[in-house]
Design an enzyme around this catalytic site. Structure first.
Site, PDB file in Angstrom:
ATOM      1  N   LYS A 119       0.407  -0.836   0.054  1.00  0.00           N
ATOM      2  CA  LYS A 119       0.432  -0.160   0.199  1.00  0.00           C
ATOM      3  C   LYS A 119       1.029   1.100   0.458  1.00  0.00           C
ATOM      4  O   LYS A 119       2.067   1.345   0.686  1.00  0.00           O
ATOM      5  CB  LYS A 119      -0.661   0.151   0.952  1.00  0.00           C
ATOM      6  CG  LYS A 119      -1.859  -1.364   1.409  1.00  0.00           C
ATOM      7  CD  LYS A 119      -2.590  -1.314   2.628  1.00  0.00           C
ATOM      8  CE  LYS A 119      -3.632  -2.066   2.582  1.00  0.00           C
ATOM      9  NZ  LYS A 119      -4.640  -1.716   3.418  1.00  0.00           N
ATOM     10  N   ASN A 164      -1.871   0.234   7.585  1.00  0.00           N
ATOM     11  CA  ASN A 164      -1.606  -0.954   7.763  1.00  0.00           C
ATOM     12  C   ASN A 164      -0.941  -1.651   6.421  1.00  0.00           C
ATOM     13  O   ASN A 164      -0.852  -2.732   6.957  1.00  0.00           O
ATOM     14  CB  ASN A 164      -2.368  -1.771   8.288  1.00  0.00           C
ATOM     15  CG  ASN A 164      -3.934  -2.127   7.246  1.00  0.00           C
ATOM     16  OD1 ASN A 164      -3.728  -2.157   6.015  1.00  0.00           O
ATOM     17  ND2 ASN A 164      -4.870  -2.529   7.708  1.00  0.00           N
ATOM     18  N   GLU A 219     -10.263 -10.923  -7.319  1.00  0.00           N
ATOM     19  CA  GLU A 219      -8.587  -9.509  -7.216  1.00  0.00           C
ATOM     20  C   GLU A 219      -7.217 -10.199  -8.095  1.00  0.00           C
ATOM     21  O   GLU A 219      -7.207  -8.626  -8.119  1.00  0.00           O
ATOM     22  CB  GLU A 219      -8.788  -9.820  -5.402  1.00  0.00           C
ATOM     23  CG  GLU A 219      -9.752  -9.235  -5.057  1.00  0.00           C
ATOM     24  CD  GLU A 219      -9.164  -9.353  -3.472  1.00  0.00           C
ATOM     25  OE1 GLU A 219      -7.817  -9.547  -2.863  1.00  0.00           O
ATOM     26  OE2 GLU A 219      -9.676  -8.608  -2.365  1.00  0.00           O
ATOM     27  N   TYR A 254     -12.238  -2.531  -2.702  1.00  0.00           N
ATOM     28  CA  TYR A 254     -12.985  -2.277  -1.814  1.00  0.00           C
ATOM     29  C   TYR A 254     -14.818  -2.662  -1.196  1.00  0.00           C
ATOM     30  O   TYR A 254     -15.425  -1.849  -0.907  1.00  0.00           O
ATOM     31  CB  TYR A 254     -12.448  -1.123  -1.048  1.00  0.00           C
ATOM     32  CG  TYR A 254     -10.752  -1.434  -0.288  1.00  0.00           C
ATOM     33  CD1 TYR A 254     -11.020  -2.380   0.468  1.00  0.00           C
ATOM     34  CD2 TYR A 254      -9.792  -0.695  -0.750  1.00  0.00           C
ATOM     35  CE1 TYR A 254      -9.096  -2.514   0.572  1.00  0.00           C
ATOM     36  CE2 TYR A 254      -9.238  -0.604  -0.152  1.00  0.00           C
ATOM     37  CZ  TYR A 254      -8.622  -1.876   0.989  1.00  0.00           C
ATOM     38  OH  TYR A 254      -7.070  -0.761   1.296  1.00  0.00           O
ATOM     39  N   HIS A 284      -2.423  -5.174   2.078  1.00  0.00           N
ATOM     40  CA  HIS A 284      -3.343  -6.068   1.546  1.00  0.00           C
ATOM     41  C   HIS A 284      -2.998  -8.102   0.478  1.00  0.00           C
ATOM     42  O   HIS A 284      -1.947  -7.569   0.342  1.00  0.00           O
ATOM     43  CB  HIS A 284      -4.478  -5.267   0.399  1.00  0.00           C
ATOM     44  CG  HIS A 284      -4.934  -5.990   0.151  1.00  0.00           C
ATOM     45  ND1 HIS A 284      -6.586  -6.206   1.052  1.00  0.00           N
ATOM     46  CD2 HIS A 284      -5.700  -7.221  -0.756  1.00  0.00           C
ATOM     47  CE1 HIS A 284      -7.265  -7.256   0.488  1.00  0.00           C
ATOM     48  NE2 HIS A 284      -7.116  -7.991  -1.258  1.00  0.00           N
TER      49      HIS A 284
END
Ligand code: DAT
Ligand code: MG
Length: 149
Positions: free
Chosen positions: A9, A112, A126, A49, A115
């Protein structure tokens, strides 16, 4: 062979953790079948998402993932989904075990770092959301027999 989508990310890329994070998945034995450095579009972020649409953190989540470039990686391996999620650690970094990516490098849920797909079905979906078939490389790795029994 399971497939999982990994996203390094924006915070991880900005913090120079791309190599460290990729190293952990490689060392785990997962086989890279696709990798690219991209800016995620608003539309792709919302699609990725989708399951969180309507939740209070949805807008912030989309804003975060499109805020700066990311590295997307498609990985293949036996138990790739569960293995990658163990390597990533719990969603809330305070709950992530030391030794996991989040447990070693993150403090807050909205930063965080990485993913990983959460089910075999979502792994397929995905990977297909982020990669065309032509961008995925099916290859026999010379070390496969030493990693996959
Ligand atoms: P994970 O990324 O571990 O698969 P998830 O799919 O449940 O976690 O949620 C996706 C992301 O959304 C997660 O990495 C951080 C954010 N998120 C989840 N729950 C949240 C919450 N309660 N508050 C703020 N952000 C949250
Ligand atoms: Mg998830």
């Amino acid at each position: 062979m399971e497939r999982t989508l990994i996203i390094i990310k924006p915070d991880a890329v900005q913090r120079g953790l791309t190599g460290e994070i990729l190293r952990r998945f490689e060392a785990r034995g997962l086989r890279i079948i696709g990798m690219k450095f991209i800016s995620v579009s608003q539309a792709l972020a919302e699609k990725h998402y989708e399951v969180h649409k309507g939740k209070p953190f949805f807008e912030g989540l989309v804003k975060y993932i499109i805020s700066s470039p990311v590295v997307v990686i498609a990985l293949e391996g036996t138990n790739a989904i569960a293995a990658a999620r163990k390597t990533i650690g719990a969603t809330k970094p305070q709950e992530a075990e030391a030794g996991t990516i989040r447990g070693d490098f993150a403090l807050e849920i909205g930063r965080n770092l990485v993913h990983g797909s959460d089910s075999v079905e979502n792994g397929k979906i995905e990977v297909a959301n982020f990669f065309t078939e032509a961008e995925l490389v099916s290859w026999p790795r010379n070390t496969d027999p030493w990693i996959f029994e």
